[in-house]
Design an enzyme around this catalytic site. Structure first.
Site, short mmCIF file in Angstrom:
data_model
loop_
_atom_site.label_atom_id
_atom_site.label_comp_id
_atom_site.label_asym_id
_atom_site.label_seq_id
_atom_site.Cartn_x
_atom_site.Cartn_y
_atom_site.Cartn_z
N HIS A 1 0.85 -1.21 0.00
CA HIS A 1 0.00 0.00 0.00
C HIS A 1 0.88 1.26 0.00
O HIS A 1 0.93 2.01 0.98
CB HIS A 1 -0.89 -0.05 1.23
CG HIS A 1 -2.11 0.81 1.16
ND1 HIS A 1 -2.08 2.13 0.80
CD2 HIS A 1 -3.40 0.51 1.41
CE1 HIS A 1 -3.31 2.62 0.85
NE2 HIS A 1 -4.14 1.65 1.22
N GLU B 1 -0.33 1.11 -5.67
CA GLU B 1 -0.25 -0.05 -4.79
C GLU B 1 -0.21 -1.35 -5.59
O GLU B 1 -1.25 -1.87 -5.98
CB GLU B 1 -1.46 -0.07 -3.86
CG GLU B 1 -1.72 1.26 -3.16
CD GLU B 1 -3.09 1.30 -2.49
OE1 GLU B 1 -3.60 0.23 -2.11
OE2 GLU B 1 -3.65 2.40 -2.36
#
Length: 318
Positions: free
Chosen positions: A189, A292
């Site tokens: 992330h 991500e």
């Protein structure tokens, strides 16, 4: 002492080893940092094995970290590079992961530091080409009791953070140590720092299908470069491996995936940022963009003894 015209030179003049990367722990042993001889650095919080800082040789930060991020192990970190495993978001209809909290437990578990290594990057020599690799581990034994009850599988995760002068590589190896199969999803992330989100374009996703989570999870096709003009939460499945972030017409980052089929592009924009207590400053969405890499549109199904590995390499351009 009788002088000798051909005596050996003084030992202090003998060439020594080139300067080496330095790896240090914080005073409270909560984080580990690596610094190259040329000044680049990375810091990893053992809670979640979360990369919280990545700087170039001038000290300029490449990752966005909320000023209200929890760095004391009480909550997942807002910013940096949190790890998502074994589920992306929530999956209430999935038998194995349906009861897990959002994004699973990897980002909210304390990892073990397994050690460091250094090497010379390909084609170079000397201190300017050294790299530093930090390894972290998490297994079922390292989970708290609540997490083990929610996901009762024997597993082993090895997470490696590799720093060199122009790039940062993060890779995750998942091994099934159980006697039965399990499903999992993996995502890194990554919060990239940008100067002005209104001047940013993302290239490399043209013609890719994506799920638009802001628009009822509709499946769409990206027509041109991605620009951010409001809340954005999309799961792309691009054909190519590299995504490029361009700011003000200048290439700023490239993110290359290895064995990760998806790219999530996320920015909370005004209203969502205002509603997140750990997102500060509230206008910080102007200075960040999440790119991500992950494997989240389906499931990695691992039989007993099987392993899965995925990685990303982020390169910045000065």
């Amino acid at each position: 002492m009788v002088g000798r015209p051909n005596r050996p030179s003084a030992l202090s003049a003998t060439p020594g080893l080139a300067p080496q990367p330095q790896v240090t722990f914080s005073d409270d042993n909560s984080r580990v940092s690596a610094v190259l001889p040329t000044g680049e650095s990375v810091t990893v919080l053992l809670y979640g094995a979360t990369v919280t800082s990545w700087t170039d040789a001038t000290g300029a930060e490449k990752l966005w970290l909320s000023s209200a991020a929890h760095l004391d192990g009480t909550k997942a970190v807002r910013g940096g590079i949190p790890l998502v495993f074994p589920v992306f978001g929530t999956a209430p209809d999935h038998a194995q992961t349906g009861k897990l909290p959002q994004h699973g437990f990897a980002r909210t578990s304390r990892w073990e530091f397994l050690g460091k290594s250094t090497s010379e990057s390909a084609g170079g020599s000397g201190a300017a080409d050294l790299t530093a690799k930090l390894d972290f581990g998490l297994s079922a034994a390292g989970l708290d009791e609540a997490a083990r009850k929610l996901w009762p599988f024997a597993f082993n995760l090895i997470y490696s953070v590799n720093l060199n002068r122009e790039s940062l590589t993060t890779s995750l190896v998942v091994t099934n140590d159980d006697d039965k199969a399990f499903d999992c999803q993996v995502l890194m992330h990554t919060y990239l720092r940008v100067k002005d989100i209104s001047n940013v374009e993302v290239l490399g996703l043209e013609s890719a299908e994506y799920v638009d989570k802001v628009d009822g999870a509709k499946t769409k096709t990206q027509a041109a470069a991605v620009t951010i003009t409001g809340e954005t939460d999309r799961v792309y499945t691009p054909a190519g491996e590299a995504v490029t972030v361009v700011e003000g017409g200048k290439k700023t980052y490239s993110v290359t995936r290895d064995n990760l089929s998806n790219v999530v592009v996320w920015n909370p924009w005004t209203d969502k940022a205002a509603g997140m207590g750990d997102f500060e400053p509230k206008d910080g969405y102007k200075n960040m963009l999440c790119i991500e890499p992950g494997s989240v549109s389906g499931w990695q199904s691992l039989e007993p003894g099987d392993a899965y590995e995925g990685a990303q390499t982020i390169t910045y351009y000065s």
